[in-house]
Design a protein around this motif. Structure first.
Motif, short mmCIF file in Angstrom:
data_model
loop_
_atom_site.label_atom_id
_atom_site.label_comp_id
_atom_site.label_asym_id
_atom_site.label_seq_id
_atom_site.Cartn_x
_atom_site.Cartn_y
_atom_site.Cartn_z
N VAL A 124 0.83 -1.20 0.00
CA VAL A 124 0.00 0.00 0.00
C VAL A 124 0.87 1.26 0.00
CG1 VAL A 124 -1.78 -1.19 1.30
CG2 VAL A 124 -0.10 0.20 2.52
N GLY A 125 2.20 1.06 0.17
CA GLY A 125 3.06 2.23 0.36
C GLY A 125 2.93 2.65 1.81
N SER A 126 3.76 3.61 2.24
CA SER A 126 3.71 3.90 3.66
C SER A 126 4.12 5.31 3.98
CB SER A 126 4.61 2.94 4.42
OG SER A 126 5.95 3.40 4.32
N TYR A 127 3.86 5.61 5.25
CA TYR A 127 4.25 6.86 5.84
C TYR A 127 5.76 7.03 5.74
CZ TYR A 127 4.95 10.11 9.71
OH TYR A 127 5.33 11.16 10.49
N TYR A 128 6.47 5.91 5.69
CA TYR A 128 7.94 5.94 5.61
C TYR A 128 8.40 5.66 4.18
CZ TYR A 128 6.89 5.15 10.52
OH TYR A 128 6.34 5.25 11.78
N GLN B 285 9.88 7.01 1.84
CA GLN B 285 11.24 7.27 1.34
C GLN B 285 12.21 6.20 1.82
OE1 GLN B 285 9.37 9.70 3.26
NE2 GLN B 285 10.44 11.64 2.90
N HIS B 286 11.81 5.48 2.88
CA HIS B 286 12.76 4.53 3.49
C HIS B 286 12.40 3.07 3.23
CE1 HIS B 286 13.98 8.14 5.65
NE2 HIS B 286 12.72 8.30 5.98
N HIS B 287 11.22 2.83 2.67
CA HIS B 287 10.80 1.44 2.46
C HIS B 287 10.19 1.30 1.08
CE1 HIS B 287 8.89 -2.46 3.61
NE2 HIS B 287 9.93 -2.54 4.41
N LEU B 288 9.59 0.15 0.81
CA LEU B 288 9.06 -0.10 -0.53
C LEU B 288 8.03 0.95 -0.95
CD1 LEU B 288 8.46 -3.95 -0.33
CD2 LEU B 288 10.28 -2.75 -1.53
N PHE C 116 3.68 13.86 -1.19
CA PHE C 116 4.25 14.36 0.07
C PHE C 116 5.03 15.63 -0.21
CE2 PHE C 116 3.72 9.85 0.93
CZ PHE C 116 3.23 9.85 2.22
N GLY D 20 1.52 12.74 8.55
CA GLY D 20 1.38 12.08 9.84
C GLY D 20 -0.05 12.06 10.33
N GLN D 21 -0.84 13.05 9.91
CA GLN D 21 -2.23 13.05 10.36
C GLN D 21 -2.99 11.91 9.71
OE1 GLN D 21 -3.28 17.20 9.54
NE2 GLN D 21 -3.74 17.40 11.73
N MET D 22 -4.06 11.48 10.41
CA MET D 22 -4.80 10.32 9.94
C MET D 22 -5.93 10.72 9.02
SD MET D 22 -3.97 7.35 10.48
CE MET D 22 -2.27 7.70 10.21
N SER E 150 5.96 19.33 9.90
CA SER E 150 5.98 17.93 9.46
C SER E 150 5.72 17.81 7.96
CB SER E 150 4.92 17.14 10.21
OG SER E 150 3.67 17.33 9.61
N GLN F 280 0.66 16.56 2.98
CA GLN F 280 0.38 15.38 2.18
C GLN F 280 -0.98 15.54 1.51
OE1 GLN F 280 -0.04 11.77 4.45
NE2 GLN F 280 -0.20 10.48 2.63
#
Lengths: 192, 720, 726
Positions: free
Chosen positions: B146-150, B152-155, B524, B578-580, B622, B625
């Motif tokens: 799904v991609g992630s908040y991170y 830039q650092h993960h898939l 982002f 970061g907000q939901m 922060s 997005q």
């Protein structure tokens, strides 16, 4: 109040509730009653009394099969719907049952269905309490070896009938609301 | 009066739970209305009946109207009824392996639509009836990220981790067809991030269906909604599969009926987000909850017409108490609407329902003296005044004599006021040791406070102030209670339309013809990013917008609307990284190409955010997005014109006067003048205490207030 | 000159409130509730106004949050309290906390906050310290005083459960922590803001002392923004009704609601004595090593309760016999106990639109000093006190269910047993980026237990979160990209069995994917060893244990390359490992919490929870229900046979005659395998005399037998010599 029937949740529905066949819609009606039908207990007793094959007067139902009933000789005893009697309700009725203890993972998995989620036999045993009369399973306990059988409930019947229902029982006595469970082992040790 | 028509009529119908309302407009924008009992088994009967009723008022037949009609827009109850009667299609479902129980678990949302008291009273929690049987669910091995908040650092989003095992699909489809399913739905996790697997599964399924010579529609979740939250996507997919094709048949039968009478166009229906579309529109599930939407569209029309961009729309009916908000001329959108126990993922005009209609039950606990209203309602049984044993708000209106027992719905039903008074005395007044009239009127205060609190809550949670809003009152019971609400809450203005009882149908008629498209995007704007990356992010948004514009042009063209007649509205959902949750914001831009464009986007977000929250709640450090973007593809459609009348004097005509009636208010009986609404004229002023009666509504005016009828016969409610 | 009504200092006001209730038995000594009696409808309007204000504040504020638990899983709450700290109204959400705030106000009153730092309009206070009223440090409270002119007329409070508390273990639910110094970020009551906003320095603390700074800072902003909004709304209500009405009204709310609760108990229950027991393991041995020598052991927790429904309708629970306080994470204080256990009261008798502190005034506890919930060591670890106090939620639900059952209100019976598995993650990604996360899927939504008239439902209820919600897997992955979800299933046979069975529990299964440099998981499980509950209901079995299952160094990646399927829950993993479809270097299975477990790419992590209890004798289950179970694969044919005495044919149809016969046999077996009570007693007594206890059981008895009451019962039951020692 109690004399007047509260027709919002009729006796027929109480019967279905007891049989476990009530429709979900009717069950929700019961849950949403505001205030609750004050005469429910009397309807309940009526339904229960019809279901048991014996005539002793039911004072209170304390589990699927068990009732505290009034005996003619001013006794109040625990009785199974099969007719078997467990003696004075102030003594934990579990001490008048037949008792099976499951101690190994195999024995316990037989009734859990999943080994990984079964009890740890190094910590607890699984006790099953049966009615000596009909061998219905009346209670289960998962406790360490040597753990005293747990008294699940000791009703304060006199207060209940006099102060909460407004219909005092004929045989009120100050010592009805007493846990006399330990009298059983005391007797056993004497009998040897 | 009969009328000669060159250009043609517009027909709008709102089929509700009990009545089907018609709003019929001629080419000059003049209109008339009709009502007919809703027929849920065969909707064409109530369609024709209701239209006939309206046409009759102009001395016409429904056939004559149909032959001259340019459009007919119909909102049915088909989908609700299919759910209620559990009569939907036999659905098959292909889903990511390990998630086949999702339709049964439905995320644990067993309490949707319950009052908070019932939510705490967890014995009452319940799952919804299955829309797909477990036997007709097949799992498929596959997984995409799904991609992630991170990120830039993960898939990155949409990476294939577990390739699709096509053999699973082939076997699954054949099983399902073997079971005789009538429609196949497809859902994979993360399909909004990368629909490749859903697309391929749909291809395979359609191919097999074709080979087997069957007519089984195949729907993939990304085609319904290309946005996150698998459970909500699943529900949307299942509503489409379970109800859409069945409902379409109902719409077709209505269209056939109209065609038989000489109607020459396609029947239109209303979508949840307020757009009209032909009944051949593929994503028909979006029409599932169009019911209350009509009212708000009417509100939108009024907002534009009156040049009052801030409107609180209040619809008080027998079983409904709906509140909708138009702020800054914009219709509010709820992207996760609830629909008979399901939480969906589709844009819907945001409307809040409160358990405070006229048929809602009044509960009293004598011992503890608690008084509560609802959540249960006796619906058409009205209360002890009519066919119920429960005490309702309607009973109180009658007992306090705001309503005339002999003129309820124009006297068409028999009301028993005395019984209501006896029951109120016996079950409320006596137990509480109160006077029946005074306690009754205080229960109304309670109702009015409940609505007032809800409205101010809705406004407050968006940082808005009631004093900047005009209250638009409609629904059969709205005008009877507006006095109470306006005492509890100060509005800028208060207005009632003369056709309050069929206002929703009016709204249907006023609807724009448009489609809305939503899409999840990865955008982002982190503080440390270089300009290149920022612009790249911007291009993602532009691409998504363009993609949806193309889809809109194509779909509208297919519905016969030339591309040059289509215009677009753009928007995005923004939040701090970061907000939901995000906030939907209309964009002044149609593309994001320069750094200035990015600044504009950020500025638009900050503006919207700080409208709602104190500056302390800002968190620019922060970064920003954008989670989703949307496009409205809009086509022109004729609108009703509000007629103007010659202004008469403030003095109302004698013929409109019906005498006096004592009604209870503020602790005493006050003589209210009675007026017949249809006989009052533009320009008239009616001073309180007065009650204006109409076959479908009753307007109550306290001594401290009066109303003006303006040149459109809109009723302006004012303080003396 | 104090800040309370008529210049009374806060400390006095609080003491007076507590004193007058002891004297009179009425909240605030209100024998009459004048406003209610003179005009109930107006009073109801007043009360609902306050409730609506709280809900409004919540709806406004919650969207600021960065925390899925807050937003999706409802783990937040806004409340209005009296100057003395009693909560009079609250929003939706973490309902239980209305019970904890009074202790916080008492704390700051007694700490002399009125003099220093002072309590003035616009101040923002914070507390998450268990010693001063916070249940545990994951529950963070921001609160704002409401002044009318110079008088303190109330408090508004915002609270939520944060993702990470900067403790020894990642997340907010650590299960290893010998003392408060390893609990993580614990802040005693502190003034963190003025003029209705928090100071800038406060953000730094979140940044430096917790692992999830952004989430925590946004949560803090949310709590403050909501409290302030509520503060302003309340002042409007004061204007509308007048300060005198408000001052009196908020007190009458508490007393009136107290009467509502008493009335419900007297209507639905039966007075008397009821017993409850829960036990579970806490494992530290070999984990903390020499560093925390006193903690380098395991504990078998003993949590009994003798619950009395008193003649006047109040409920008293005696916890004598409770395990002693110790150097672990799960000590607790009375606020935590009252807060969490109230969750068992909402469904049973306290359900209401108008949440408040009234429960405080009709429930009481005996918690012996030195016991788990009355630690005398001020530095006792409490990071996961909820783990143990929570077990008493089900004291209310199970004892009251039996009581309601006896009274005839079967529809209100709602017995449940402990559930909930959640985990914290902390890792360093390939590029050295440090991150942390946590998951609550199985904490915020459980199956329900069976009732006397129907089966429980899967994924339908949750004690801490009445608005049960598993959340979305897609959202969970957005926050924990290393844990790829490959299963969220209902597990066959995974329920407490009975005439009516509990709902099937849910399992989540995840494949660890590209964790980078390092990744650890710390899992909290509600049960362990003993299972869910000591007592089944009416002959039904207690629910099955939580399971946390790790398969390390698996060949799952290769299996997937070959286009083969993946396992979707722990049972499948277990079977596949047996039959060789899956290979693993090592396997770790916990029936509850795990320590920090390092994870590598291709490891499998499967958790399961929510398998709730059954009701009644399984062999009395209706054939129709059993048939449905088998048909849908919820109960396997083998389990149907061995547990329910039901035989099905290949088409899944019940073979009635054979099943009747089988059930008759099961009764025979019961007769053969069981002993007459007296014989059983003799046998068990021998074991006790011979002290045939495992190490954990022995240390449990050693500890608990020092409490006179438990010793009396134990010695009496087995008729042991006075000098008996374990």
């Amino acid at each position: 109040m109690e004399e007047k029937r509260d027709d919002r949740f009729p006796t027929e529905h109480v019967k279905l509730l007891v049989e476990g066949t009530i429709s979900w819609e009717d069950a929700k009606k019961a849950m949403r009653l505001r205030p609750k039908d004050k005469d429910r207990f009397w309807k309940y007793l009526e339904v229960l009394q019809q279901r048991v094959p014996w005539k002793d007067k039911i004072l209170l139902r304390i589990s699927d099969h068990l009732y505290i009933v009034a005996k003619p000789d001013a006794k109040r005893v625990v009785k199974c719907d099969c007719g078997h009697e467990f003696g004075d309700y102030r003594v934990n009725w579990k001490l008048s049952c037949r008792i099976r203890v499951r101690r190994t993972v195999e024995e316990m998995t037989e009734v859990s269905g999943i080994e990984e989620a079964t009890l740890d036999p190094s910590l607890v045993e699984l006790r099953e309490y049966y009615c000596p009369g009909c061998l219905a399973q009346l209670a289960t306990e998962a406790v360490p070896v040597g753990y005293p059988p747990i008294v699940e409930m000791l009703p304060d019947l006199d207060t209940f009938y006099r102060e909460w229902l407004g219909k005092p029982l004929p045989d009120e006595r100050p010592d009805w609301f007493q846990n006399r469970t330990l009298e059983a082992p005391a007797r056993w040790v004497e009998e040897g | 009066m009969t009328k000669k028509v060159e250009q043609g009529y517009q027909i709008a119908q709102d089929a509700g739970g009990s009545m089907t309302d018609t709003f019929l407009v001629d080419r000059d924008g003049r209109f008339t209305t009709g009502k007919f009992l809703s027929n849920h088994i065969d909707e064409k009967i109530s369609y024709l009946g209701s239209l006939q009723d309206a046409a009759r008022r102009w001395g016409l037949t429904s056939a004559q109207v149909h032959q001259e009609a340019v459009s007919s827009t119909y909102t049915g109850t088909a989908m609700v009824n299919i759910l209620v009667t559990r009569g939907g299609s036999k659905v098959g479902l292909l889903i990511t392996r390990g998630f086949g129980d999702m339709p049964i678990q439905e995320r644990g949302l067993t309490w949707l639509g319950q009052s908070y008291e019932d939510i705490l009273h967890q014995q009452l929690h319940e799952h919804t009836p299955w829309m797909v049987q477990p036997e007709n669910i097949r799992e498929v091995t596959e997984r995409i990220t799904v991609g992630s908040y991170y990120s830039q650092h993960h898939l990155p989003a949409g990476t294939v981790v577990i390739p699709l095992v096509e053999a699973d699909v082939v076997k699954g489809v054949n099983d399902l067809l073997g079971n005789g399913v009538e429609v196949i739905g497809i859902l994979t996790l993360a399909s909004y991030a990368n629909p490749a697997h859903e697309k391929r599964m749909a291809e395979i399924a359609r191919e097999i269906v074709k080979q087997r010579g069957l007519d089984v529609p195949v729907v993939a979740s990304y085609e319904m909604c290309s946005v996150p939250n698998e459970n909500e996507r699943l529900k949307t997919l299942l509503i489409q599969c379970y109800t859409a094709e069945m409902a379409r048949r109902q719409y077709f039968s209505v269209e056939d009926a109209a065609r038989k009478e000489g109607f020459k166009h396609e029947l239109l229906t209303l979508l949840a987000y307020g757009g009209a579309a032909t009944i051949r529109y593929p994503k028909l599930a979006e029409a599932a909850i169009s019911g209350p939407t009509g009212g708000l569209l009417g509100g939108k029309f009024m907002a534009d017409f009156l040049r009052q961009p801030n409107l609180v729309c209040w619809d008080l009916g027998c079983t409904t108490c709906d509140v909708g908000l138009i702020a800054g001329g914009l219709l509010p959108v709820n992207k996760e609407p609830e629909f008979s126990g399901h939480r969906l993922r589709m844009p819907m005009i945001a409307i809040d329902s409160i358990g405070a209609g006229c048929s809602h039950v009044v509960h009293v606990e004598p011992v503890t003296r608690r008084i509560t209203i609802g959540p249960d309602s006796v619906r058409d049984a009205l209360g002890t005044i009519y066919a119920s044993n429960e005490i309702t708000i309607g009973d109180i209106d009658m007992v306090l004599r705001y309503l005339d027992p002999n003129y309820y719905l124009g006297g068409t039903i028999k009301i028993n006021r005395d019984r209501a008074e006896q029951e109120l005395t016996k079950r409320v007044a006596k137990p509480l040791g109160q006077d029946v009239y005074s306690v009754s009127s205080k229960i109304l205060d309670l109702l009015h406070a409940k609505v007032a609190d809800h409205i101010s809550g809705v406004l407050l949670s968006r940082g808005l102030n009631p004093a900047d809003f005009t209250l638009l009152v409609y629904g059969a019971a709205g005008p009877t209670h507006l006095w109470g609400l306006t005492r509890a809450l100060d509005f800028h203005d208060v207005i009632v339309t003369p056709w309050a009882a069929v206002f929703s149908a009016f709204g249907v008629c006023a609807a724009d013809y448009f489609h809305r498209y939503d899409k999840a995007v990865t955008f982002f704007l982190a503080p440390q990013m270089d300009d290149g990356t920022k612009l790249y992010m911007g291009s993602a948004v532009s691409q998504a917008w363009e993609e949806m514009e193309q889809r809109g042009l194509a779909e509208l063209e297919a519905e016969g609307i030339p591309r040059d007649q289509v215009t677009f509205r753009h928007g995005f959902t923004g939040r701090y990284i970061g907000q939901m949750s995000g906030w939907e914001i209309p964009s002044s831009l149609a593309r994001v190409q320069t750094l200035t464009d990015l600044d504009t986007i950020v500025a638009e977000f900050e503006k919207a955010y700080t409208n709602i929250y104190p500056a302390g709640a800002r968190f620019p450090d922060s970064g920003y997005q954008i989670t989703e973007v949307y496009v409205d593809a809009v086509a022109r459609k004729p609108k009703p014109v509000i007629p103007s009348y010659k202004l008469h004097g403030k003095e109302p005509p004698k013929k409109a006067y019906k005498g006096r009636r004592d009604a209870y208010m503020d602790g005493g009986w006050i003589p209210f003048d009675l007026w017949e609404q249809d006989l009052l004229e533009a320009g008239n002023r009616i001073d309180g205490p007065a009650i204006i009666e109409h076959t479908m509504t009753t307007t109550v005016i306290p001594p401290q207030n009066y109303v003006d009828f303006d040149e459109h016969r809109f009723i302006w409610y004012k303080k003396k | 000159m104090g800040i309370c009504y008529q210049g009374k200092p806060l400390k006095e006001a609080v003491a007076e409130k507590e004193g007058i209730f002891k004297e009179t038995g009425y909240a605030y000594g209100l024998k009459e509730i004048k406003l209610v009696e003179s005009d109930p409808a107006k009073f109801m309007r007043f009360q609902m106004r306050l409730v609506a204000s709280c809900i409004g504040a919540r709806e406004m504020a919650k969207l600021i949050s960065a925390n899925p638990m807050s937003l999706i899983q409802g783990e937040l709450l806004f409340m209005l309290a009296t100057p003395e700290g009693d909560v009079v109204s609250a929003s939706y959400g973490l309902a239980g906390h209305v019970q904890a705030f009074p202790f916080m106000v008492r704390a700051i009153a007694n700490l002399g906050f009125e003099e220093d730092p002072g309590i003035t309009a616009g101040d923002v206070f914070f507390n998450n310290d268990a010693l001063y009223g916070a249940p545990h440090n994951a529950d963070c409270y921001n609160f704002v005083p409401i002044f009318y002119k110079d008088e303190l007329i109330g408090w508004t409070v915002g609270l939520n459960h944060i993702v990470d508390v900067g403790g020894l273990q990642p997340g907010g639910l650590g299960t290893i922590s010998p003392s408060v110094f390893t609990d993580g970020f614990t802040v005693p009551p502190t003034k963190v803001g003025a003029n209705f906003k928090t100071h800038k320095w406060w953000e730094l603390h979140w940044k430096r002392r917790t692992r999830t700074e952004v989430f925590n800072i946004l949560d803090d902003k949310m709590r403050t923004a909501g409290s302030v909004a509520l503060h302003n709304r309340v002042l409007e209500v004061v204007e509308e009704f007048g300060v005198d009405y408000f001052r009196q009204g908020i007190k009458e709310i508490i007393e009136r609601e107290r009467r509502v609760l008493i009335e419900r108990i007297k209507t639905m229950a039966v007075p008397g004595m009821y017993n409850y027991l829960h036990m579970n393991m806490v494992n530290y041995k070999g984990i903390v090593g020499k560093l925390f020598a006193a903690s380098n052991r395991d504990w078998f927790m003993h949590q009994p309760a003798e619950m009395h429904i008193l003649p006047d309708g109040r409920i008293h629970a005696d916890l004598e016999g409770l395990t002693s306080e110790d150097e672990f994470h799960c000590n607790g204080y009375e606020p935590a106990l009252r807060m969490l256990t109230s969750l068992g009261c909402w469904p049973m008798f306290a359900y209401t639109q108008t949440l408040n502190t009234a429960l405080q005034y009709m429930t009481s506890w005996n918690i012996p000093p030195g016991s788990l919930f009355n630690p005398q060591n001020p530095f006792a670890g409490t990071v996961m006190s909820l783990m143990q106090v929570g077990k008493y939620i089900w004291m209310y639900q199970n004892c009251l269910s039996l009581s309601f059952f006896s009274r005839g209100y079967l529809e209100e019976c709602f017995p449940q047993d402990p559930a909930g598995v959640g985990y914290g993650l902390a890792g360093v990604m390939k590029d050295g980026f440090r991150w942390a996360g946590g998951d609550m899927t199985l904490i915020t939504c459980w199956a329900s237990g069976a009732t006397p008239f129907k089966d429980g439902d899967p994924a339908s209820v949750c004690s801490p979160n009445p608005a049960a919600d598993q959340g979305e897997a897609e959202l969970a992955e957005f926050l924990q990209p290393t844990n790829l979800n490959i299963g969220r299933t209902l597990i066959p046979n995974y329920c407490g069995h009975g005439k009516f069975r509990g709902g099937l529990g849910t399992g989540i299964c995840q494949m660890i994917m590209d964790p980078g440099q390092s990744l650890i998981a710390a899992v909290m499980g509600a049960t362990s060893g003993q299972g869910r509950c000591a007592l089944g209901m009416s002959g039904g079995y207690p629910g099955l244990s939580d399971v946390v299952y790790f398969a390390h160094d698996t060949n799952i990646r290769d299996i997937l390359k070959e286009g083969k399927p993946y396992p979707t829950d722990f049972v499948e993993i277990g079977q596949w490992l047996k039959d060789g479809r899956l290979k693993a270097g090592s396997v770790e299975v916990f029936r509850g919490s795990s320590p920090n477990v390092p994870l590598k790419d291709g490891d499998l992590m499967a958790c399961a929870s929510g398998a709730r209890m059954g009701w009644g004798d399984p062999i009395e289950r209706r054939y129709g229900l059993a048939e449905k179970d088998v048909h849908y694969g919820w109960i396997t044919p083998q389990a149907a046979k061995s547990i329910y005495g039901v035989l099905t044919d290949t088409k899944g149809q019940v073979k009635v005659a054979e099943s009747d016969a089988l059930r008759a046999d099961i009764r025979k077996v019961r007769k053969e395998k069981s002993l007459d009570a007296k014989d059983w007693w003799k046998q068990e007594r021998e074991k006790v005399l011979a002290k045939e206890f495992s190490e954990n059981v022995r240390s449990m008895y050693t500890d608990c037998l020092k409490w006179p009451k438990f010793r009396r019962e134990f010695m009496g039951m087995w008729q042991l010599p006075e000098d008996y020692k374990v």
